[in-house]
Design an enzyme around this catalytic site. Structure first.
Site, mmCIF file in Angstrom:
data_model
loop_
_atom_site.group_PDB
_atom_site.id
_atom_site.type_symbol
_atom_site.label_atom_id
_atom_site.label_comp_id
_atom_site.label_asym_id
_atom_site.label_seq_id
_atom_site.Cartn_x
_atom_site.Cartn_y
_atom_site.Cartn_z
ATOM 1 N N GLN A 236 -36.987 110.659 50.648
ATOM 2 C CA GLN A 236 -36.867 111.961 49.982
ATOM 3 C C GLN A 236 -38.199 112.501 49.456
ATOM 4 O O GLN A 236 -38.462 113.688 49.517
ATOM 5 C CB GLN A 236 -35.863 111.865 48.824
ATOM 6 N N ASP B 249 -24.016 118.076 54.350
ATOM 7 C CA ASP B 249 -25.257 117.785 53.633
ATOM 8 C C ASP B 249 -24.997 117.245 52.223
ATOM 9 O O ASP B 249 -25.585 116.257 51.816
ATOM 10 C CB ASP B 249 -26.162 119.020 53.583
ATOM 11 N N HIS C 296 -24.013 114.486 58.610
ATOM 12 C CA HIS C 296 -25.135 114.620 57.663
ATOM 13 C C HIS C 296 -24.632 114.781 56.228
ATOM 14 O O HIS C 296 -24.124 115.832 55.851
ATOM 15 C CB HIS C 296 -25.992 115.831 58.052
ATOM 16 N N HIS D 23 -35.196 115.004 58.326
ATOM 17 C CA HIS D 23 -35.108 116.272 57.591
ATOM 18 C C HIS D 23 -36.334 117.059 58.028
ATOM 19 O O HIS D 23 -37.446 116.770 57.600
ATOM 20 C CB HIS D 23 -35.127 116.019 56.087
ATOM 21 N N GLU E 288 -37.202 121.959 56.555
ATOM 22 C CA GLU E 288 -36.169 122.571 55.690
ATOM 23 C C GLU E 288 -36.864 123.496 54.703
ATOM 24 O O GLU E 288 -37.011 123.204 53.515
ATOM 25 C CB GLU E 288 -35.355 121.492 54.958
ATOM 26 N N HIS F 121 -25.479 113.120 51.993
ATOM 27 C CA HIS F 121 -26.271 112.232 51.125
ATOM 28 C C HIS F 121 -25.299 111.545 50.168
ATOM 29 O O HIS F 121 -25.023 112.057 49.080
ATOM 30 C CB HIS F 121 -27.309 113.050 50.355
#
Ligand code: 17E
Ligand code: FE2
Length: 411
Positions: free
Chosen positions: A150, A307, A55, A208, A211, A57
């Site tokens: 996102q 992450d 995981h 996701h 969170e 980005h």
């Protein structure tokens, strides 16, 4: 090529490893070099399958502070900072940062990466660039791409169409962000849409999911139910699931049955969520890491990810899987000796399951010869001393070496 004295996955006895044509040919207690065969003595050092980053980005990597720093440290300010950077993206900028990040990972023994790429961008600039650059980086790493909305699927203009376009462009997995959608209903609808998109196209999923410290955030039950009903099962991964930290124990008791039945995977990101969560608390402050110990004890697959690597959500990182495991064990209180020794699995085989790497991942005769060597005799020692990965071999080829530091103490 013959590697002597490898301590494979903490084993008591060392093994010799013969590599030929890019594969593990023989693994045995004692092998003698053939005529003209090159040998390298690993000196009883720990040998593990390559690390897997489940995981990250990569589209946002190495952008912290550009154009603005995240001052509050919240997820939501991070998303705002990123939206400003997103406006300035171009293909070369993305590729250059991804190349640098993947080289950092390579130096630390990471050979498989799952990246989320923001597709709430009408031009899909980052996605197109990453799909191109991953081909160029194949000698260092396999990169899996998740279409990550996102700013939401239903809460962003043409969100559904952008997800569909990302699938056409060739992503490996479908994402969603139910807790960010404008309403709970949108959250559920976005999950239904994403699950059906994945099922229709035979893709993996990585959401996701919840969170947030809001204990009313219940995306997970919807995701697990759809995974079960559509037969997606372990193709599905729930990332973050921070709200589970705050759920009542009574609710978790009920939820666990569904989670086990669903067969889904989990990814916790302890470094980032201990820092992003609890920001609305005074004291005591929740840290928002999902229930890793309980999930693991229930036989559910959990992996750890970074992450972020120096981006709007997290201003640190060096492309190593060590710190996420190290902090993760503290945060979820899995500090028994056996738990520590086995914790490399969070970033090797458990993460490999998340990525569906299959039977060719792992140190076994016949498999591609990919492994890492750490400057330690076992994983407890490696973690505790922050031992470097001294060698990373990928399909029989040494792709990275690090010389351990030499320290001299005067007296
Ligand atoms: N975006 C998001 O929604 N959550 C995160 N933890 C990161 C990006 C890093
Ligand atoms: Fe993430």
């Amino acid at each position: 090529m013959l590697y002597k004295n490898a301590r494979i996955e903490n084993a008591e006895e060392t093994r010799d490893i013969r590599v030929r044509n890019g594969c593990f040919e023989e693994i045995a207690p004692e092998l003698s070099p053939r005529e003209g065969e090159e040998t390298e003595d690993l000196g009883g050092r720990l040998v593990l399958p390559p690390f897997v980053e489940p995981h990250i980005h990569l589209d946002a990597t190495l952008t912290a502070g550009d154009p603005v720093w995240n001052m509050s440290g919240t997820l939501f300010e991070g998303i705002e900072c990123w939206a400003k950077r997103k406006d300035k993206l171009n293909a070369e900028d993305v590729k250059d940062r991804v190349r640098r990040a993947v080289r950092l990972y390579a130096g630390n023994g990471v050979q498989y990466i799952r990246t989320h790429v923001d597709v709430t961008d009408p031009s899909l600039t980052a996605l197109k660039a990453i799909l191109e650059v991953r081909e160029e980086l194949r000698t260092l790493a396999d990169i899996q791409v998740v279409a990550f909305p996102q700013e939401g699927i239903l809460s962003f203009p043409n969100g559904k169409e952008l997800m569909e376009e990302a699938v056409r462009l060739g992503v490996d997995a479908v994402g969603a962000i139910p807790h960010f959608e404008f309403t709970r209903e949108y959250g559920v609808e976005s999950l239904n849409f994403a699950c059906e998109l994945a099922a229709k196209n035979g893709l993996l999923m990585d959401v996701h999911c919840d969170e947030t410290d809001d204990d009313q955030s219940r995306g997970l039950e919807t995701l697990a139910t759809r995974a079960l009903e559509l037969g997606l099962k372990d193709k599905v991964t729930a990332s973050h699931t921070c709200a589970m930290h705050s759920y009542s124990n009574a609710y978790v008791l009920k939820l666990m049955r569904l989670l086990k039945m669903s067969g889904i995977n989990f990814v916790a990101n302890p470094l980032v969520n201990t820092h992003l969560e609890g920001r609305a608390d005074t004291y005591p402050k929740r840290r928002g890491v999902t229930r890793v110990k309980e999930l693991t004890e229930a036989g559910i697959n959990v992996a750890f990810g970074n992450d972020d690597l120096f981006d709007p959500w997290y201003p640190m990182g060096c492309g190593s899987m060590r710190d996420t495991v190290y902090l993760g064990l503290h945060a979820v209180q899995m500090m028994g000796y056996g738990e520590i020794m086995n914790s490399y699995r969070f970033v090797t085989e458990n993460a490999a399951k998340v990525l569906h790497l299959g039977e060719t991942y792992g140190i076994r005769e016949g498999n591609p010869a990919s492994f890492v060597v750490m400057d330690a005799g076992n994983y407890h020692e490696a973690l505790s001393n922050n031992a470097p990965v001294v060698l990373s071999v990928r399909k029989g080829k040494a792709i990275a070496r690090t010389k351990p530091a030499v320290r001299e103490i005067a007296e």
